[in-house]
Motif scaffolding. Structure first.
Motif, PDB file in Angstrom:
ATOM      1  N   UNK A  53     -42.947 -32.919  33.277  1.00 59.22           N
ATOM      2  CA  UNK A  53     -43.606 -32.078  32.281  1.00 59.22           C
ATOM      3  C   UNK A  53     -42.911 -30.721  32.210  1.00 59.22           C
ATOM      4  N   UNK A  54     -42.757 -30.244  30.996  1.00 61.58           N
ATOM      5  CA  UNK A  54     -42.123 -28.950  30.772  1.00 61.58           C
ATOM      6  C   UNK A  54     -43.083 -28.078  29.970  1.00 61.58           C
ATOM      7  N   UNK A  55     -43.328 -26.878  30.455  1.00 59.26           N
ATOM      8  CA  UNK A  55     -44.221 -25.949  29.769  1.00 59.26           C
ATOM      9  C   UNK A  55     -43.425 -25.095  28.795  1.00 59.26           C
ATOM     10  N   UNK A  56     -43.897 -25.009  27.553  1.00 62.24           N
ATOM     11  CA  UNK A  56     -43.232 -24.156  26.575  1.00 62.24           C
ATOM     12  C   UNK A  56     -43.290 -22.699  27.025  1.00 62.24           C
ATOM     13  N   UNK A  57     -44.347 -22.335  27.716  1.00 55.60           N
ATOM     14  CA  UNK A  57     -44.476 -20.954  28.208  1.00 55.60           C
ATOM     15  C   UNK A  57     -43.384 -20.646  29.223  1.00 55.60           C
ATOM     16  N   UNK A  58     -43.024 -21.627  30.069  1.00 53.27           N
ATOM     17  CA  UNK A  58     -41.956 -21.417  31.041  1.00 53.27           C
ATOM     18  C   UNK A  58     -40.643 -21.053  30.358  1.00 53.27           C
ATOM     19  N   UNK A  59     -40.377 -21.672  29.212  1.00 55.23           N
ATOM     20  CA  UNK A  59     -39.137 -21.382  28.493  1.00 55.23           C
ATOM     21  C   UNK A  59     -39.160 -19.953  27.968  1.00 55.23           C
ATOM     22  N   UNK A  60     -40.274 -19.526  27.395  1.00 57.71           N
ATOM     23  CA  UNK A  60     -40.352 -18.165  26.861  1.00 57.71           C
ATOM     24  C   UNK A  60     -40.317 -17.119  27.967  1.00 57.71           C
ATOM     25  N   UNK A  61     -40.800 -17.455  29.144  1.00 57.31           N
ATOM     26  CA  UNK A  61     -40.781 -16.498  30.248  1.00 57.31           C
ATOM     27  C   UNK A  61     -39.372 -16.177  30.722  1.00 57.31           C
ATOM     28  N   UNK A  62     -38.385 -16.985  30.319  1.00 53.68           N
ATOM     29  CA  UNK A  62     -37.008 -16.704  30.720  1.00 53.68           C
ATOM     30  C   UNK A  62     -36.484 -15.416  30.093  1.00 53.68           C
ATOM     31  N   UNK A  63     -37.137 -14.922  29.050  1.00 51.26           N
ATOM     32  CA  UNK A  63     -36.738 -13.649  28.449  1.00 51.26           C
ATOM     33  C   UNK A  63     -37.297 -12.460  29.226  1.00 51.26           C
ATOM     34  N   UNK A  64     -38.042 -12.731  30.288  1.00 51.35           N
ATOM     35  CA  UNK A  64     -38.636 -11.669  31.097  1.00 51.35           C
ATOM     36  C   UNK A  64     -38.127 -11.748  32.527  1.00 51.35           C
ATOM     37  N   UNK A  65     -36.848 -12.018  32.683  1.00 51.84           N
ATOM     38  CA  UNK A  65     -36.303 -12.238  34.031  1.00 51.84           C
ATOM     39  C   UNK A  65     -36.355 -10.983  34.896  1.00 51.84           C
ATOM     40  N   UNK A  66     -36.387  -9.792  34.274  1.00 57.37           N
ATOM     41  CA  UNK A  66     -36.429  -8.560  35.054  1.00 57.37           C
ATOM     42  C   UNK A  66     -37.830  -8.136  35.429  1.00 57.37           C
ATOM     43  N   UNK A  67     -38.815  -8.964  35.145  1.00 59.97           N
ATOM     44  CA  UNK A  67     -40.210  -8.623  35.408  1.00 59.97           C
ATOM     45  C   UNK A  67     -40.492  -8.578  36.908  1.00 59.97           C
ATOM     46  N   UNK A  68     -41.243  -7.565  37.327  1.00 61.71           N
ATOM     47  CA  UNK A  68     -41.658  -7.514  38.730  1.00 61.71           C
ATOM     48  C   UNK A  68     -42.712  -8.584  38.993  1.00 61.71           C
ATOM     49  N   UNK A  69     -42.598  -9.243  40.120  1.00 64.24           N
ATOM     50  CA  UNK A  69     -43.526 -10.318  40.467  1.00 64.24           C
ATOM     51  C   UNK A  69     -43.718 -11.290  39.302  1.00 64.24           C
ATOM     52  N   UNK A  70     -42.630 -11.903  38.816  1.00 58.89           N
ATOM     53  CA  UNK A  70     -42.753 -12.789  37.653  1.00 58.89           C
ATOM     54  C   UNK A  70     -43.562 -14.039  37.988  1.00 58.89           C
ATOM     55  N   UNK A  71     -44.211 -14.626  36.993  1.00 54.94           N
ATOM     56  CA  UNK A  71     -44.920 -15.890  37.229  1.00 54.94           C
ATOM     57  C   UNK A  71     -43.948 -16.955  37.718  1.00 54.94           C
ATOM     58  N   UNK A  72     -44.442 -17.867  38.522  1.00 58.27           N
ATOM     59  CA  UNK A  72     -43.596 -18.931  39.044  1.00 58.27           C
ATOM     60  C   UNK A  72     -43.259 -19.905  37.915  1.00 58.27           C
ATOM     61  N   UNK A  73     -41.971 -20.170  37.727  1.00 56.79           N
ATOM     62  CA  UNK A  73     -41.531 -21.137  36.725  1.00 56.79           C
ATOM     63  C   UNK A  73     -40.576 -22.126  37.376  1.00 56.79           C
ATOM     64  N   UNK A  74     -40.382 -23.245  36.728  1.00 53.92           N
ATOM     65  CA  UNK A  74     -39.487 -24.282  37.225  1.00 53.92           C
ATOM     66  C   UNK A  74     -38.049 -23.760  37.185  1.00 53.92           C
ATOM     67  N   UNK A  75     -37.340 -23.693  38.329  1.00 52.63           N
ATOM     68  CA  UNK A  75     -35.960 -23.184  38.303  1.00 52.63           C
ATOM     69  C   UNK A  75     -35.035 -24.003  37.417  1.00 52.63           C
ATOM     70  N   UNK A  76     -35.337 -25.286  37.228  1.00 52.29           N
ATOM     71  CA  UNK A  76     -34.493 -26.117  36.365  1.00 52.29           C
ATOM     72  C   UNK A  76     -34.566 -25.644  34.919  1.00 52.29           C
TER      73      UNK A  76
END
Length: 350
Positions: A53-76
């Motif tokens: 399963x792939x979350x669409x939110x996980x993909x959009x969170x990649x634009x916030x890589x500099x965020x402090x304490x970022x939400x956990x996302x699939x490294x793949x």
């Protein structure tokens, strides 16, 4: 290369729809959301068949890589997004696609949700591969792993990167067939899907990765197997090219529907807010391109200070445009639910 009449018509329709899609995407304030939604569809199409399963939110969170304490996302997911973004930039710059895919991108693309962690070498296939329900009833055996397979892959690279007078749709259809049939890599499906859109970007038919391929070019689907088998047994390249062209046209139509809906949402938001030319309107435009954002990103994309962006977010929340994600006390995240619903739909043009 001469086509049957129905194949020529399918290729022409695909060319027309690609032009419509690229033009429509320019009407969006930012194309980033359409790119990320396309990448999610690619992941969902390629990995979903294996139960990942792939979350669409996980993909959009990649634009916030500099965020402090970022939400956990699939490294793949992060690996795929980074590899696809890099490949698209290189294709726009005119870099040779075949060489790039085999010698750079393939090593960075995860397979079925599995993180790469394999260095810089392509993930060469090390097991036998067949086409059909089972080995005993296979209609085609792929080149066995080893030196012969690597040589065949290098020949594919040379063919892809050689100038050709062949129509664009025909070339990318044949190039996809070759890499899918050779299956030289563990992630050949992901490479084939990315190859198609990179050919479109290099040729100037599209400016970004805004066409998801995996929903149509799915090796586990019955239509794919029928057309693939027809080439292997009867040499029906015309049928394969028509199949790919039809898929491109349908997928373009589905993407156009998304663009139209996002444009309608923009008008609805601006009407609701009663503003069209101030920082609030700029914030709406920014959030259409990055519908998952933190305060810093909203401020940057809207051209305002952090303090001003806090007021903008408050007003956007009051009017139901954005909502807060999670229960973070600091570095809060915000999303646009209506846009996320549209971009996260599973429409594939079928």
């Amino acid at each position: 290369m001469e086509f049957r009449t129905e194949t020529a018509k399918a290729v022409a329709r695909a060319d027309h729809m690609l032009g419509r899609l690229d033009e429509a995407a320019t009407r969006l304030p930012e194309r980033g959301a359409l790119v990320r939604a396309t990448q999610w569809r690619e992941l969902a199409g390629s990995w979903g068949a294996d139960g990942t399963e792939v979350s669409v939110r996980d993909v959009f969170l990649q634009d916030l890589r500099g965020l402090r304490n970022p939400p956990v996302t699939d490294p793949a997911v992060a690996e795929y997004v980074a590899a696809a973004d890099d490949a698209a930039r290189r294709a726009r710059a005119g870099e040779a696609i075949g060489v790039m895919l085999l010698r750079r991108t393939a090593a960075r693309l995860p397979t079925s949700g599995t993180s790469t962690e394999r260095g810089t070498d392509p993930p060469w296939r090390t097991t036998d591969r067949w086409f059909g329900a089972r080995p005993s009833s296979a209609y085609l055996l792929a080149v066995p792993p080893g030196a012969e397979l690597r040589t065949a892959a290098e020949q594919w690279v040379a063919w892809v990167d050689c100038p050709s007078d062949m129509p664009l749709i025909a070339k990318l259809a044949l190039g996809a067939y070759q890499i899918l049939t050779l299956a030289p890599l563990d992630n050949s499906e992901e490479v084939a899907n990315l190859y198609v859109v990179l050919e479109l970007i290099r040729a100037g038919a599209l400016r970004d990765q805004i066409l998801p391929v995996s929903p149509w070019l799915a090796p586990r689907s019955a239509p794919y197997h029928i057309r693939h088998r027809a080439v292997a047994e009867d040499g029906d390249l015309d049928g394969w090219i028509a199949f790919v062209a039809e898929g491109i046209a349908r997928l373009c139509r589905a993407q156009l529907n998304i663009v139209d809906t996002v444009e309608e949402l923009r008008e609805e938001f601006l009407d609701r807010l009663g503003r069209r030319n101030d920082s609030l309107a700029r914030a709406v435009n920014a959030l259409l391109g990055t519908p998952v954002a933190d305060q810093a990103l909203i401020a940057e994309r809207s051209g305002v200070s952090l303090r001003h962006s806090h007021d903008l977010i408050k007003r956007l929340r009051i009017h139901g445009v954005v909502r807060e994600m999670g229960q973070r006390k600091q570095h809060k995240l915000h999303e646009v639910p209506a846009v996320m619903r549209v971009l996260g739909s599973a429409e594939d043009g079928a």
